[in-house]
Design a protein around this motif. Structure first.
Motif, PDB file in Angstrom:
ATOM      1  N   GLU A  56       0.856  -1.187   0.000  1.00  0.00           N
ATOM      2  CA  GLU A  56       0.000   0.000   0.000  1.00  0.00           C
ATOM      3  C   GLU A  56       0.891   1.236   0.000  1.00  0.00           C
ATOM      4  OE1 GLU A  56      -3.701   0.029   2.383  1.00  0.00           O
ATOM      5  OE2 GLU A  56      -2.885   1.871   3.240  1.00  0.00           O
ATOM      6  N   ALA A  57       0.458   2.246  -0.703  1.00  0.00           N
ATOM      7  CA  ALA A  57       1.255   3.473  -0.818  1.00  0.00           C
ATOM      8  C   ALA A  57       1.704   3.958   0.557  1.00  0.00           C
ATOM      9  CB  ALA A  57       0.447   4.554  -1.511  1.00  0.00           C
ATOM     10  N   VAL A 100      -7.876   6.710  -5.751  1.00  0.00           N
ATOM     11  CA  VAL A 100      -8.336   5.536  -4.993  1.00  0.00           C
ATOM     12  C   VAL A 100      -9.288   4.747  -5.893  1.00  0.00           C
ATOM     13  CG1 VAL A 100      -9.578   4.733  -2.947  1.00  0.00           C
ATOM     14  CG2 VAL A 100      -8.068   6.727  -2.796  1.00  0.00           C
ATOM     15  N   THR A 101      -8.820   3.617  -6.398  1.00  0.00           N
ATOM     16  CA  THR A 101      -9.592   2.881  -7.407  1.00  0.00           C
ATOM     17  C   THR A 101     -10.509   1.818  -6.802  1.00  0.00           C
ATOM     18  OG1 THR A 101      -7.642   1.491  -7.696  1.00  0.00           O
ATOM     19  CG2 THR A 101      -7.967   3.260  -9.286  1.00  0.00           C
ATOM     20  N   SER A 118      -3.666   3.977  -1.177  1.00  0.00           N
ATOM     21  CA  SER A 118      -4.235   3.701   0.145  1.00  0.00           C
ATOM     22  C   SER A 118      -5.749   3.623   0.001  1.00  0.00           C
ATOM     23  CB  SER A 118      -3.854   4.828   1.104  1.00  0.00           C
ATOM     24  OG  SER A 118      -4.625   4.733   2.275  1.00  0.00           O
ATOM     25  N   SER A 119      -6.371   2.759   0.795  1.00  0.00           N
ATOM     26  CA  SER A 119      -7.836   2.680   0.722  1.00  0.00           C
ATOM     27  C   SER A 119      -8.480   3.818   1.514  1.00  0.00           C
ATOM     28  CB  SER A 119      -8.321   1.330   1.255  1.00  0.00           C
ATOM     29  OG  SER A 119      -7.806   1.120   2.537  1.00  0.00           O
ATOM     30  N   ALA A 130     -20.250  16.322  -1.039  1.00  0.00           N
ATOM     31  CA  ALA A 130     -19.813  14.957  -1.344  1.00  0.00           C
ATOM     32  C   ALA A 130     -18.941  14.509  -0.179  1.00  0.00           C
ATOM     33  CB  ALA A 130     -19.030  14.919  -2.650  1.00  0.00           C
ATOM     34  N   ARG A 131     -19.318  13.376   0.429  1.00  0.00           N
ATOM     35  CA  ARG A 131     -18.618  12.955   1.640  1.00  0.00           C
ATOM     36  C   ARG A 131     -18.202  11.496   1.542  1.00  0.00           C
ATOM     37  NH1 ARG A 131     -22.068  14.600   5.081  1.00  0.00           N
ATOM     38  NH2 ARG A 131     -20.948  16.301   6.053  1.00  0.00           N
ATOM     39  N   VAL A 132     -16.975  11.237   1.948  1.00  0.00           N
ATOM     40  CA  VAL A 132     -16.495   9.855   2.119  1.00  0.00           C
ATOM     41  C   VAL A 132     -15.931   9.775   3.525  1.00  0.00           C
ATOM     42  CG1 VAL A 132     -14.902   8.070   1.353  1.00  0.00           C
ATOM     43  CG2 VAL A 132     -15.944   9.592  -0.323  1.00  0.00           C
TER      44      VAL A 132
END
Lengths: 285, 165
Positions: free
Chosen positions: A32-33, A136-137, A99-100, A182-184
């Protein structure tokens, strides 16, 4: 496959990653990055280890046969890397994954201003990035919310595909500045959308005598959702009489428009705003 | 579908005419995530500019020249490649990325038309030199995601990232 011996607590995570022996090199298949990792070399003597990709280049002098430890934050740009030792011909590849954990929601909302009650009138598109600006894919749910004071908020969850997601929502029936968010997780990006009243709806005027003239006055001008049409909006009064026509444009003031026109018995008077027609009055003889 | 196939053939033709580009370019029919219709002309321009950006990438990293990046790269990806060039120069390295083939599919056209995302199964030869001595050569097959945004005269790459599927 060889096992990497962890030499320091900082590389415990790397030891848990799937490893791949490629020639004389044992490297994680992926990391992971920004995470710590190690590379095991074979042989003896001194050598130079290279990790080369379009996003980053690392070069380390190494003792062959030992493990080379890369601390957290050493390799952080997502992508495909070539890992090799000088002179040995040993090569391997390493993929750095984003990174997730989302650190940045890139959010473009359009338009910045529009009439109320417009179906799918507001669109938003997001791209998600980690703290190293890697896309982030991994499919991630984005919570979109459009809220206008005095109106029910619109909420929708969209899952990203290839790091992107989009949405189209209706502008609210009530005028005012809407917050489009827009929220994550705890990362949110906010845009302000101006929602203005639509075209006048049910435009009505009344007429009364005013000496030699006729006084015309509209009822408070509102759109079809009941929002007051803004002052300054042009209201057009047209009087037709005996083949002639008189037109007067009047800006709305405090929600109404009023004007005095010649009182010709039998004249026809109409009111309009742009392409929206109001009522018609025939002035009595 | 038929129109997309025609577009693919046309782009293939255009790709073979790109100056200095030796890569074969295949364009699969778009599988769009998004409400906006993608005009053939736009798709063609995006693919052509994207393929040309690989030429720029090769020149920049193969000669350690930061200044050539600005035509095709913008934002974080431009900065990342520039940083790589600095790291290479500091280490006495340069790297040639010679693209051999592209298999491109446009997957997202944002509603307002200000970004396009594509995927690319790309094959390239990676050669690393240290002070002009060839250290290694590798043939690489990788799956890339790119995001392009329009500028005054062309689409520029804003994200270019190999992803593991």
């Amino acid at each position: 496959m060889r096992l990497v011996r962890t030499l320091a607590a900082g590389i415990v995570l790397a030891a848990a990653l799937p490893l791949l022996a490629q020639g004389g090199l044992t490297v994680p298949r992926t990391i992971e990055a920004g995470s710590a990792f190690s590379v095991q070399s074979s042989g003896s003597g001194q050598g130079t280890l290279y990790i080369v990709g379009p996003g980053q280049v690392l070069k380390r002098d190494v003792q062959l046969g030992s493990s080379v430890n890369f601390e957290a934050g050493a390799l952080y740009n997502a992508g495909h890397y070539l890992v090799f030792l000088s002179g040995s011909g040993d090569t391997a590849s390493l993929d750095v994954l984003p990174s997730s954990k989302v650190a940045d929601v890139s959010f473009l909302a359009r338009p910045s201003r529009l009439p109320v009650g417009l179906r799918d009138g507001i669109t938003g598109a997001v791209y998600l990035f980690d703290s190293y600006q890697n896309l982030v894919t991994k499919p991630t749910t984005v919570d979109f919310q459009l809220s206008t004071p005095g109106s029910a908020a619109q909420n929708r969850n969209i899952t990203t595909r290839d790091g992107a997601a989009w949405i189209a929502v209706d502008s609210s029936p009530k005028e005012g500045a809407a917050q489009f968010i827009a929220r994550v997780g705890d990362i949110a990006t906010k845009r302000i959308i101006g929602q203005v009243p639509g075209d006048p709806c049910g435009l009505q005027m009344t007429a009364r005598p005013a000496g030699p003239k006729v006084a015309l006055e509209t009822a408070p001008v509102r759109d079809c959702s009941g929002n007051a049409v803004p002052d300054g909006t042009i209201i057009t009064f047209t009087e037709s009489f005996n083949g002639g026509q008189t037109t007067v444009d009047v800006p709305l003031k405090r929600g109404i428009a009023k004007v005095e026109m010649p009182a010709y018995p039998g004249a026809t008077i109409t009111v309009a705003s742009g392409v929206v027609l109001g009522n018609q009055i025939r002035w009595g003889r | 579908m038929t129109r997309s196939m025609i577009a693919a053939v046309m782009i293939l033709g255009a790709g073979s005419m790109l100056a200095g580009a030796q890569a074969t370019v295949q364009v699969r029919p778009s599988h769009l995530n998004g409400p906006r219709e993608l005009a053939e002309q736009t798709a063609r321009a995006v693919v052509q500019d994207y393929v040309e950006s690989w030429q720029t990438l090769r020149d920049a990293l193969g000669q350690n020249r930061v200044e050539v990046l600005d035509r095709d790269f913008v934002g974080a990806v431009r900065d990342k490649i520039a940083e790589t060039i600095q790291q290479q120069a500091k280490s006495g390295l340069r790297t040639s990325y010679q693209d051999r083939s592209h298999d491109i599919q446009i997957v997202f056209y944002s509603p307002e038309g200000l970004s396009i995302e594509l995927t690319d199964e790309v094959q390239y030869d990676q050669q690393v030199f240290e002070h002009d001595k060839l250290l290694t050569t590798q043939h690489v097959t990788a799956h890339y995601i790119a995001v392009l945004t329009p500028s005054e005269t062309r689409w520029r790459v804003r994200v270019l990232q190999a992803v593991t599927q």
